[in-house]
Write a protein that holds these residues in place. Structure first.
Motif, mmCIF file in Angstrom:
data_model
loop_
_atom_site.group_PDB
_atom_site.id
_atom_site.type_symbol
_atom_site.label_atom_id
_atom_site.label_comp_id
_atom_site.label_asym_id
_atom_site.label_seq_id
_atom_site.Cartn_x
_atom_site.Cartn_y
_atom_site.Cartn_z
ATOM 1 N N GLU A 1 0.854 -1.184 0.000
ATOM 2 C CA GLU A 1 0.000 0.000 0.000
ATOM 3 C C GLU A 1 0.894 1.239 0.000
ATOM 4 O O GLU A 1 1.974 1.241 0.589
ATOM 5 C CB GLU A 1 -0.888 -0.014 1.249
ATOM 6 N N TYR A 2 0.437 2.291 -0.674
ATOM 7 C CA TYR A 2 1.231 3.524 -0.700
ATOM 8 C C TYR A 2 0.313 4.730 -0.532
ATOM 9 O O TYR A 2 -0.904 4.634 -0.677
ATOM 10 C CB TYR A 2 2.035 3.651 -1.999
ATOM 11 N N GLY A 3 0.904 5.868 -0.206
ATOM 12 C CA GLY A 3 0.158 7.116 -0.061
ATOM 13 C C GLY A 3 0.656 8.150 -1.039
ATOM 14 O O GLY A 3 1.637 7.933 -1.750
ATOM 15 N N ILE A 4 -0.029 9.282 -1.095
ATOM 16 C CA ILE A 4 0.381 10.402 -1.937
ATOM 17 C C ILE A 4 0.424 11.671 -1.092
ATOM 18 O O ILE A 4 -0.137 11.704 0.009
ATOM 19 C CB ILE A 4 -0.564 10.583 -3.147
ATOM 20 N N THR A 5 1.065 12.697 -1.602
ATOM 21 C CA THR A 5 1.186 13.947 -0.847
ATOM 22 C C THR A 5 -0.152 14.683 -0.801
ATOM 23 O O THR A 5 -1.014 14.497 -1.671
ATOM 24 C CB THR A 5 2.246 14.877 -1.481
ATOM 25 N N VAL A 6 -0.326 15.530 0.194
ATOM 26 C CA VAL A 6 -1.583 16.258 0.373
ATOM 27 C C VAL A 6 -1.839 17.247 -0.766
ATOM 28 O O VAL A 6 -2.984 17.606 -1.027
ATOM 29 C CB VAL A 6 -1.633 16.995 1.738
ATOM 30 N N ASP A 7 -0.780 17.696 -1.451
ATOM 31 C CA ASP A 7 -0.966 18.658 -2.536
ATOM 32 C C ASP A 7 -0.895 18.013 -3.924
ATOM 33 O O ASP A 7 -0.765 18.691 -4.932
ATOM 34 C CB ASP A 7 0.060 19.786 -2.423
ATOM 35 N N ASP A 8 -1.029 16.712 -3.997
ATOM 36 C CA ASP A 8 -0.986 15.988 -5.272
ATOM 37 C C ASP A 8 -2.251 16.274 -6.071
ATOM 38 O O ASP A 8 -3.358 16.114 -5.569
ATOM 39 C CB ASP A 8 -0.861 14.484 -5.003
ATOM 40 N N ASP A 9 -2.078 16.705 -7.328
ATOM 41 C CA ASP A 9 -3.242 16.986 -8.173
ATOM 42 C C ASP A 9 -3.112 16.345 -9.558
ATOM 43 O O ASP A 9 -3.655 16.841 -10.539
ATOM 44 C CB ASP A 9 -3.464 18.492 -8.289
ATOM 45 N N VAL A 10 -2.401 15.241 -9.645
ATOM 46 C CA VAL A 10 -2.194 14.565 -10.927
ATOM 47 C C VAL A 10 -3.511 13.991 -11.437
ATOM 48 O O VAL A 10 -4.237 13.319 -10.702
ATOM 49 C CB VAL A 10 -1.153 13.425 -10.788
ATOM 50 N N THR A 11 -3.807 14.255 -12.715
ATOM 51 C CA THR A 11 -5.017 13.713 -13.339
ATOM 52 C C THR A 11 -4.708 12.964 -14.631
ATOM 53 O O THR A 11 -5.611 12.399 -15.234
ATOM 54 C CB THR A 11 -6.017 14.850 -13.651
ATOM 55 N N SER A 12 -3.445 12.978 -15.071
ATOM 56 C CA SER A 12 -3.096 12.313 -16.333
ATOM 57 C C SER A 12 -3.274 10.805 -16.214
ATOM 58 O O SER A 12 -3.232 10.237 -15.122
ATOM 59 C CB SER A 12 -1.663 12.657 -16.742
ATOM 60 N N VAL A 13 -3.476 10.166 -17.358
ATOM 61 C CA VAL A 13 -3.741 8.735 -17.421
ATOM 62 C C VAL A 13 -2.668 8.069 -18.265
ATOM 63 O O VAL A 13 -2.270 8.591 -19.303
ATOM 64 C CB VAL A 13 -5.137 8.482 -18.041
ATOM 65 N N ARG A 14 -2.218 6.914 -17.837
ATOM 66 C CA ARG A 14 -1.196 6.142 -18.563
ATOM 67 C C ARG A 14 -1.805 5.570 -19.843
ATOM 68 O O ARG A 14 -2.932 5.129 -19.868
ATOM 69 C CB ARG A 14 -0.700 4.991 -17.688
ATOM 70 N N ASN A 15 -0.973 5.546 -20.891
ATOM 71 C CA ASN A 15 -1.362 4.836 -22.098
ATOM 72 C C ASN A 15 -0.102 4.303 -22.773
ATOM 73 O O ASN A 15 0.270 4.742 -23.843
ATOM 74 C CB ASN A 15 -2.153 5.725 -23.065
ATOM 75 N N GLY A 16 0.542 3.393 -22.098
ATOM 76 C CA GLY A 16 1.749 2.810 -22.656
ATOM 77 C C GLY A 16 2.403 1.905 -21.652
ATOM 78 O O GLY A 16 1.939 1.751 -20.532
ATOM 79 N N GLY A 17 3.497 1.306 -22.078
ATOM 80 C CA GLY A 17 4.212 0.348 -21.253
ATOM 81 C C GLY A 17 5.394 0.975 -20.561
ATOM 82 O O GLY A 17 5.297 2.060 -19.988
ATOM 83 N N PHE A 18 6.557 0.325 -20.664
ATOM 84 C CA PHE A 18 7.761 0.736 -19.958
ATOM 85 C C PHE A 18 8.140 2.178 -20.274
ATOM 86 O O PHE A 18 8.266 2.554 -21.427
ATOM 87 C CB PHE A 18 8.927 -0.172 -20.332
ATOM 88 N N GLY A 19 8.330 2.976 -19.241
ATOM 89 C CA GLY A 19 8.781 4.343 -19.396
ATOM 90 C C GLY A 19 7.726 5.303 -19.907
ATOM 91 O O GLY A 19 8.017 6.462 -20.187
ATOM 92 N N SER A 20 6.486 4.868 -20.014
ATOM 93 C CA SER A 20 5.445 5.710 -20.618
ATOM 94 C C SER A 20 5.077 6.916 -19.766
ATOM 95 O O SER A 20 4.608 7.908 -20.298
ATOM 96 C CB SER A 20 4.201 4.888 -20.920
ATOM 97 N N THR A 21 5.299 6.860 -18.466
ATOM 98 C CA THR A 21 4.929 8.013 -17.633
ATOM 99 C C THR A 21 6.011 9.076 -17.636
ATOM 100 O O THR A 21 5.797 10.158 -17.140
ATOM 101 C CB THR A 21 4.654 7.581 -16.170
ATOM 102 N N GLY A 22 7.174 8.780 -18.219
ATOM 103 C CA GLY A 22 8.261 9.755 -18.269
ATOM 104 C C GLY A 22 8.285 10.554 -19.556
ATOM 105 O O GLY A 22 9.171 11.363 -19.771
ATOM 106 N N LYS A 23 7.323 10.335 -20.438
ATOM 107 C CA LYS A 23 7.300 11.004 -21.745
ATOM 108 C C LYS A 23 6.613 12.326 -21.670
ATOM 109 O O LYS A 23 5.759 12.565 -20.894
ATOM 110 C CB LYS A 23 6.612 10.112 -22.784
#
Length: 168
Positions: free
Chosen positions: A146-168
């Motif tokens: 289980e993991y948590g996120i920061t109180v000011d996190d406002d990420v709304t983007s959605v993944r659409n790919g495999g390895f390394g796709s969130t770094g693009k």
């Protein structure tokens, strides 16, 4: 115990794509046989934290050599949880066989990726002995955390790919 995930096989088409990308063109009948033999990860005992992943391929790794293994597995994970993958302790301890990325992190949204969330394991033989892996051998273990996120996190983007796709 919380039940927060479910392992599934990727589609035969996705497995074939991953297999060919890794090993090149192979007889379709051979790929189908390998696909049919894929085992979903399971715990060995009621006290085990890790779910054992099995190799889909037989291979020999010389010292310094690397091997990418398409597992044919995907995992649907509840938000707020992650699957962390590690080499089986016996492989690391006895043979210095390590995952190239040290620990695989499978996010809950990876399941919905273009590659169906296909989990691959890439190993490197960092030891001085030849390591033989048989098809069906337990090679890695996955542990849900289980993991948590920061109180000011406002990420709304959605993944659409495999390895390394969130770094693009």
């Amino acid at each position: 115990m919380k039940r927060i995930a479910k392992f599934q096989k990727v589609s035969y088409e996705q497995f074939t794509e991953g297999w060919i990308d890794t090993f090149g063109a192979t007889n379709a009948e051979e790929i189908k046989t390998i696909y049919d033999h894929i085992k979903l990860p399971k715990r060995a005992t009621s006290g085990s934290a890790g779910y054992d992943f099995c190799s889909t391929v037989a291979a020999t790794l010389q010292p310094g050599e690397m091997l990418k293994i398409p597992t044919g597995i995907r995992c649907e994970i509840t938000d707020g949880w992650v699957l962390k993958c590690y080499p089986r302790s016996s492989l690391g301890f006895k043979y210095c066989l390590n995952l190239v990325n040290q620990a695989g992190i499978i996010d809950s949204d990876y399941f919905f990726s273009d590659n169906e969330g296909h989990i691959f394991m890439k190993f490197k033989n960092n030891g001085n002995m030849v390591v033989n892996i048989n098809e069906g051998d337990k090679i890695a273990q996955g542990i849900f955390v289980e993991y948590g996120i920061t109180v000011d996190d406002d990420v709304t983007s959605v993944r659409n790919g495999g390895f390394g796709s969130t770094g693009k």
